[in-house]
Design a protein around this motif. Structure first.
Motif, short mmCIF file in Angstrom:
data_model
loop_
_atom_site.label_atom_id
_atom_site.label_comp_id
_atom_site.label_asym_id
_atom_site.label_seq_id
_atom_site.Cartn_x
_atom_site.Cartn_y
_atom_site.Cartn_z
N CYS A 193 0.88 -1.26 0.04
CA CYS A 193 0.10 -0.03 0.06
C CYS A 193 0.90 1.26 0.00
O CYS A 193 1.66 1.44 0.96
CB CYS A 193 -1.07 -0.03 1.37
SG CYS A 193 -1.76 1.38 1.55
N THR A 200 -2.39 2.18 -5.85
CA THR A 200 -2.99 1.59 -4.83
C THR A 200 -4.54 2.09 -4.80
O THR A 200 -5.41 1.07 -4.60
CB THR A 200 -2.53 2.14 -3.36
OG1 THR A 200 -1.00 1.83 -3.31
CG2 THR A 200 -3.29 1.65 -2.34
N MET A 213 -2.87 -6.81 0.94
CA MET A 213 -2.30 -5.60 0.93
C MET A 213 -1.55 -5.29 2.38
O MET A 213 -2.24 -5.47 3.28
CB MET A 213 -3.18 -4.60 0.44
CG MET A 213 -2.60 -3.08 0.25
SD MET A 213 -3.87 -1.95 -0.39
CE MET A 213 -3.75 -2.57 -2.24
#
Length: 254
Positions: free
Chosen positions: A224, A239, A252
């Motif tokens: 992320c 992201t 993530m």
């Protein structure tokens, strides 16, 4: 998905329900009867969720636990994060409506929990994940954390593809090449291959989604990214694009 993963990993599964504070957002002139009915509905919803969770867990035979948290005030973030920080993996759904502009509960968890989160797309069904995995790799810190957070799932995969899009030319200080990650993951028993591609003018997020489709991946692993001090601007382009347009589950880490 959580039940299946817990069974495969022989994991302890926790179901968490945060009940809202009945007094939040209630106008001062609302009657006590209204508040009483609202509280009963909150309790009924919690009971229904608990019954569903316990019945499904019992049928699958996994080790499971139910937790009920009573929110204090308008925000759920603190209550949820306290539980999440003591978990190996968080499993949750992609919010319908693309609520990734800051202030959303899942946004808070992603930023503050310090734990890997598995997001399931709100559209589609995913009876199994992790047979063919795409690991998005740029050699940075966030990508490294996500890749190694995912090792328990990667070990079970049939194929793990480490993809570097638009790799830098020549040595880049502090960035690890995809080949080095492939060697490290192979030592963990991961069936891995390293790949490189160019975006060809596409946004990197779209290039990832195209690779998922072209190679039949059923799980994306990625870091992320984002560095703004303002939460509503925090997420980087890749992201945010994946969070808004995911077509397969996404693990993530930040």
């Amino acid at each position: 998905m959580a039940l299946g993963l817990a069974e495969r990993q022989r994991a302890h599964l926790v179901g968490l329900h945060v009940a809202p504070d009945v007094f939040v957002g209630v106008p001062a002139e609302v009657s006590l009867d209204y508040i009483e009915q609202a509280q009963k509905q909150i309790e009924a919803d919690a009971t229904a969720n608990e019954t569903t969770f316990r019945d499904l867990a019992a049928a699958s035979g996994i080790d499971a636990e139910w937790r009920l948290e009573l929110a204090q005030g308008p925000g759920y973030e603190a209550a949820v994060t306290r539980h999440v920080r003591c978990a190996d993996l968080v499993i949750t759904g992609q919010p319908d409506g693309f609520a990734w502009r800051g202030g959303d509960l899942l946004t808070e968890i992603l930023l503050d929990s310090g734990r890997p989160i598995l997001f399931l797309p709100y559209a589609g069904t995913f009876p199994r994940l992790g047979e063919r995995v795409l690991v998005a790799w740029n050699g940075g810190r966030e990508a490294a954390r996500a890749a190694f957070d995912a090792v328990p799932l990667l070990r079970e995969a049939r194929n793990v593809r480490i993809l570097m899009i638009d790799p830098p030319r020549g040595p880049s200080s502090g960035l690890a090449p995809a080949d080095d990650l492939a060697v490290a993951l192979a030592r963990h028993g991961v069936p891995v291959e390293a790949a490189r591609t160019t975006s060809g003018g596409l946004a990197v997020g779209d290039a990832l989604l195209n690779d998922i489709s072209d190679h039949g991946a059923d799980l994306l692993v990625m870091g992320c990214y984002g560095h703004s001090r303002f939460r509503e601007l925090l997420f980087g382009g890749v992201t945010r694009h994946i969070l808004e347009h995911m077509t397969v589950p996404v693990l993530m880490s930040r």
